[in-house]
Scaffold this motif. Structure first.
Motif: not given
Ligand code: WT7
Length: 654
Positions: A390-394, A416-419, A421-422, A507, A519, A528, A531, A533
């Protein structure tokens, strides 16, 4: 923002340990992971240097791993030379030439496959075609394409010749495309006649023509892939068909060796101003991050079929479609269409038909499919699946549990992967054979990733019940290098908050007593939505460009499927519209924003007011607007407002 609104409200205590049969075959078990953490803790730079030597193919090895002299413009492996496309394709030709690199399915059921050898040949032809158009090292190429294998080929071909690509998501509008082309100063646009989505044709070429009709003076040629075959306008002086140009090209093209610091791509993302920022990534460090996280987080092996559902227009589609899996010689699946066409079983049917083993998607998709019912996944054989992501938001615990039960049959690990664009690659995530998961937590940082939780003074938050800012205290190879054309903004946005001591992610996060990360959301004016931004300022600028709008303020409101939806407060020129006029204008403004930015930005709610709540110094009280949008009781002190009476009007739903 003050830390009093980053108290954690989650009280999830369920813990899911990895299944023994998964652990038994995993690339990394708990001991293996501890060893990596220990190595990184003992020698941060040496740890990454060792991986860079082991995991990437170098034409010239680097002698210095990290150069911090221009910090925070860190440079990794800078005197080493390599080519990203050679790492993703050429190095697999020996052992994996006949292995399938890409399996593709279109919405209408058309399928295609490319072996590594075939993909290499196509990428070489395209690279030669780009060269024939005068594109070379350092030139920017904008890619505006549907989710088809040719999009990956376009990215790889740019990498092969040292050109810098900037992929613009096909759902973005003509004017968003134009802004990005102009900011990047791109010479070439690669697009398609159209794409297929939800039974419709996405008119990419039409949007491209509209974008290029004004400005975009740096664009000399447009390369057009024939995907849909419907009639499109072709400018004989500017536009070329992909198939015509490629027919003349050789399928051999020597890779252009570049410094590890050579920019691989720009990817525009939203920030707190109206102008999207071109996040600039490197070649070597970026590829290293994408490569090793595929191994650690996705446990990627030679017999896997890896499906990351993200479009190549987002960072996830860069790192986990176009680069990371191919660098590992894996088989990826690409699907062009919508998840519910012809019905809510489509994703699961694709998993069955293509033998998908690893499935990586976004909470918004999980929630949407969950809502459509358990009867869909049970129709299909999902027995090949072994790992979910899972990715993109909590991900809310309810969606996590559904994913775990209905798709994972209570057995499969969920990462559940947090990361961002940067960050270029995954920063915080379970390692599936090693880290027990808790629904809703992205668990712990990966080896070599120094995450801290700090308060507004930059002090580490010691109390496990308190939230704080998520910061990263040491540079990592796949980090962004700068913002294209705006290094000041790079420094200001990410490195100025705590005396430049750390990267500030934007965040808020809470770390529990077990060291697990939760997160809580963005701390800036960034939404968001599904998922993705979206800057509130971008939507506001779009709204105020409408002739009827005098002023606008946009906030996020929690949404069952999308996570957050766009809620706009609008002040019109002249009288505040009501009744039919308000309904009509609401529709018009919603379409206006979608046309200006893209459908993703379309406001779900628009509320008209005579004024916006402002402090005496003229600042819009966004917190108040957020409460109103959420139908919350107003607890904020409104006595400091210039116009306290406005609150009542804003809260009225007429
Ligand atoms: C923001 C980054 C990186 C892939 C897609 C989005 C939120 C991303 C999670 C997660 C909670 C998350 C954060 C982050 N986010 N993954 N697993 N749990 N929040 O990329 O458009 O650069 O957005 O997405 O708020 O700062 P992005």
């Amino acid at each position: 923002m003050s830390s009093d609104n980053i108290h954690s409200v989650l009280t999830e205590t369920r813990l899911f340990a990895p299944q023994p049969d998964f652990v038994a075959r995993a690339r990394l078990d708990a001991d293996g992971l501890s060893a990596l953490h220990a190595a990184a803790a003992a020698d941060h730079v040496g740890f990454w240097a060792g991986l860079a030597r082991k995991e990437l193919g170098w034409q010239t090895p680097f002698t210095e791993a990290l150069d911090s002299t221009q910090a925070p413009n860190y440079r990794w492996f800078a005197d080493g030379h390599l080519n990203v496309s050679a790492n993703c394709l050429d190095r697999h030709l020996g052992a994996r030439g006949d292995k399938i690199a890409i399996r593709f399915e279109g919405e209408q059921g058309d399928v295609a496959t490319y072996t590594y050898r075939q993909l290499h040949g196509e990428v070489c032809k395209l690279a030669n075609a780009l060269k024939s158009l005068g594109i070379g090292r350092g030139d920017r190429v904008v890619i505006y394409m549907p989710m088809v294998p040719e999009a990956v080929m376009a990215m790889q071909a740019c990498a092969r010749i040292g050109a810098i690509h900037s992929v613009v998501f096909g759902g973005f509008s003509a004017s968003s495309l134009r802004d990005r082309i102009e900011d990047a100063g791109a010479k070439l646009l690669i697009t398609a006649d159209g794409g297929h989505r939800a039974g419709h044709i996405v008119e990419l070429k039409k949007a491209a023509d509209e974008a290029l009709a004004e400005g975009c003076a740096t664009i000399s040629k447009v390369l057009v892939l024939k995907r849909t075959g419907h009639t499109v306008n072709l400018d004989p002086d500017r536009d070329l068909w992909w198939h015509t140009l490629l027919a003349e090209q050789s399928d051999r093209c020597d890779p252009e060796w570049v410094s590890a610091e050579h920019p691989l791509f720009l990817l525009y993302t939203s920030g707190s101003t109206g102008k999207p920022k071109g996040i600039q990534h490197s070649s070597g460090g970026y590829l290293l991050g994408a490569t090793v996280t595929c191994q650690w987080v996705f446990d990627l092996r030679d017999d896997d079929v890896f499906w990351c559902t993200a479009d190549v227009g987002w960072i996830t589609g860069h790192s986990y479609v176009a680069y990371g899996p191919l660098s590992n010689g894996a088989t990826i699946l690409m699907y062009e269409g919508a998840p519910t066409v012809p019905d809510a079983g489509r994703f699961w049917k694709i998993c069955q038909d293509h033998g998908v083993t690893i499935f990586y998607t976004a909470p918004t998709a999980i929630r949407a499919l969950m809502k459509l019912g358990d009867e869909w996944p049970v129709k299909y054989d999902l027995s090949k699946l072994r790992l979910l992501g899972s990715v993109g938001e909590p991900i809310n615990p309810e969606a996590w549990m559904w994913y775990h039960t209905a798709i994972g049959k209570q057995k499969l690990p969920i990462v559940d992967t947090w990361w961002q664009t940067e960050t270029g690659s995954i920063m915080i995530s379970p390692v599936p054979g090693a880290v027990p998961t808790k629904p809703g937590s992205c668990t712990k940082p990966l080896p070599g990733i120094a995450v801290e939780v700090v308060d507004e003074n930059g002090e580490a938050v010691a109390d496990a019940n308190m939230g704080g800012y998520l910061v990263i205290t040491k540079p990592w190879p796949s980090m962004l290098r700068t913002i294209w054309n705006d290094n000041d903004r790079y420094i200001k946005t990410y490195w100025s908050q705590f005396q430049g001591r750390c990267y500030v992610a934007g965040d808020s996060v809470h770390r529990d007593a077990d060291g697990y990360h939760w997160i809580m959301g963005r701390v800036d004016d960034v939404l968001n939505v599904s998922g993705h931004r979206l800057g509130t300022m971008e939507v506001e600028s779009a709204l105020v460009a409408h002739p009827r709008v005098a002023e606008a303020a946009v906030v996020g409101r929690p949404h069952e499927i999308k996570g957050e939806s766009v809620f706009a407060f609008v002040v019109c020129k002249g009288l505040r519209p009501s009744g039919d006029e308000a309904r009509q204008l609401t529709q018009e403004l919603r379409d206006w924003v979608a046309k200006d930015i893209g459908a993703l930005a379309r406001p779900d709610d628009i509320r008209f007011a005579e004024n916006l709540p402002k402090t005496r110094s003229g600042k819009i009280m966004r917190r108040l607007l957020r409460s109103i949008a959420r139908d919350e009781q107003i607890t904020q002190d409104t006595s400091t407002l210039e116009n306290p009476g406005i609150v009542e009007q804003l809260a009225r739903k007429d």
